[in-house]
Design an enzyme around this catalytic site. Structure first.
Site, PDB file in Angstrom:
ATOM      1  N   SER A  87      32.128  22.702 -78.112  1.00 55.54           N
ATOM      2  CA  SER A  87      32.607  21.251 -77.891  1.00 55.54           C
ATOM      3  C   SER A  87      31.958  20.742 -76.593  1.00 55.54           C
ATOM      4  CB  SER A  87      34.166  21.379 -77.852  1.00 55.54           C
ATOM      5  OG  SER A  87      34.544  22.058 -79.025  1.00 55.54           O
ATOM      6  N   HIS A  92      31.788  19.589 -83.386  1.00 54.74           N
ATOM      7  CA  HIS A  92      32.613  18.881 -84.150  1.00 54.74           C
ATOM      8  C   HIS A  92      33.258  17.644 -83.468  1.00 54.74           C
ATOM      9  CE1 HIS A  92      36.343  20.283 -81.796  1.00 54.74           C
ATOM     10  NE2 HIS A  92      35.435  20.745 -81.208  1.00 54.74           N
TER      11      HIS A  92
END
Lengths: 272, 72
Positions: free
Chosen positions: A151, A174
């Site tokens: 991330s 994501h």
């Protein structure tokens, strides 16, 4: 005369001179020359008291102090931002890291910075702040992703001059979203989208991955069980041009040394 | 404040309500202003360095979580 004669030749008189070493030198030769080398000296080796205490208290010994021209910054666990996280989290605190980076930029002894990452992401603003400050350092930097750089760890990994990923390390890409409290107004989605754009823009401008490719990885379905997105492992991250090379500690340090030498040579050719 | 992490937020934020910062106070440690937290037994843990000198942040004995003694 034999030493082992069993009777006194002359009674009361010790029959022989016992073997003895010469008298110790009471006045050794002195010289007025301050550079005079007195020759072999006895060296006493052993552990100092402090070392033994360190073993007792912490289970570690002190590493002998060698001044390195490389500073290693480790970014682990959650990147803690504006909110203090509960103590079960291992956190990297940005209020400590940012002044450290300022000090590294100023320091005359430090010539290069190695960033070692094993992070599960964290606060967007804190992560971007750290990434921006690393990207704007004038000194050469390399990063090494070990374990995971997920991330918000991704922009930090690509913010350096050259990035490495361990063969088994993974990076999860994501979308940003709010889990838990979601306020059902259009601005919420727009806001999150804007935050996401900040991250995507940073990553695409500091690595060779294209925006199209990156968004494709971010919104791919069928890879993650509970989410959309992609997990890139080692070579995968290099194949999509996110990270420069698969490697380990020695490669990361050698590259950093090379960048330092290039900078010293005045190339000024630090490229992303 | 947006957490961007693949970890479940329930795990990350578990015990968030129980966070207590009342034992934190501002002292000077080795000449450096800092926030410390009492952890019992007369021991103090460094929470944050408040110095404006960036070099204080590279001192090996001062880092968040270090056991410190306040200057008297």
């Amino acid at each position: 005369m034999s030493y082992y004669q069993s009777f006194d030749e002359v009674p009361g008189v010790f029959p022989y001179q016992p073997p003895s070493r010469p008298d110790p030198e009471t006045y050794p030769e002195r010289t007025d020359n301050p550079n005079h080398d007195p020759g072999d000296r006895t060296r006493v080796t052993g552990k100092s008291k402090n070392t033994i205490e360190a073993v007792k208290e912490m289970g570690t010994t002190q590493v002998p102090e060698i001044k390195s021209n490389i500073h290693c910054l480790t970014i682990v666990g959650q990147i803690e931002g504006h909110l203090v996280l509960p103590p079960q989290n291992k956190t990297t605190k940005y209020e400590h890291l940012i002044p450290q980076l300022v000090a590294l930029e100023q320091s005359t002894e430090i010539e290069g910075v190695l960033i070692v990452l094993n992070t599960v992401g964290g606060d967007v603003e804190a992560g971007l702040a750290i990434a921006e400050i690393i990207a704007s350092l004038s000194k050469p930097t390399t990063s090494l992703v070990l374990g995971g750089g997920h991330s918000i760890g991704v922009p930090i990994a690509v913010s350096t001059n050259y990035s490495f990923i361990a063969e088994t390390a993974s990076m999860t890409i994501h979308p940003i979203r709010l889990t838990g409290l979601v306020i059902g107004v259009p601005q919420t989605y727009e806001y999150l989208d804007k935050m996401q754009d900040r991250v995507v823009r940073f990553i695409t401008s500091h690595s060779r991955v294209t925006e199209e490719r990156f968004r494709d990885l971010m919104f791919r379905t069928g890879e993650l069980a509970r989410d959309i997105g992609t997990v890139l492992i080692g070579q995968d991250a290099v194949d999509c041009n996110l990270v420069d090379e698969v490697g380990g500690m020695s490669q990361a340090i050698n590259k950093l040394k090379q960048l330092i030498d290039e900078r010293k040579a005045g190339d000024g050719g630090l490229k992303h | 404040m947006i957490l961007y992490t693949p970890m479940q937020l329930e795990l990350v934020l578990a015990g968030f309500e129980k966070l207590d910062r009342s034992s934190e106070r501002e002292v000077t440690v080795n000449g450096v202003p800092a926030i410390v937290k009492d952890i019992g037994g007369g021991k103090m843990e460094l929470v944050q360095i408040l110095s404006t000198n960036p070099m204080d942040f590279l001192r090996s004995e001062l880092y968040p979580g270090a056991l410190v003694k306040a200057d008297s």
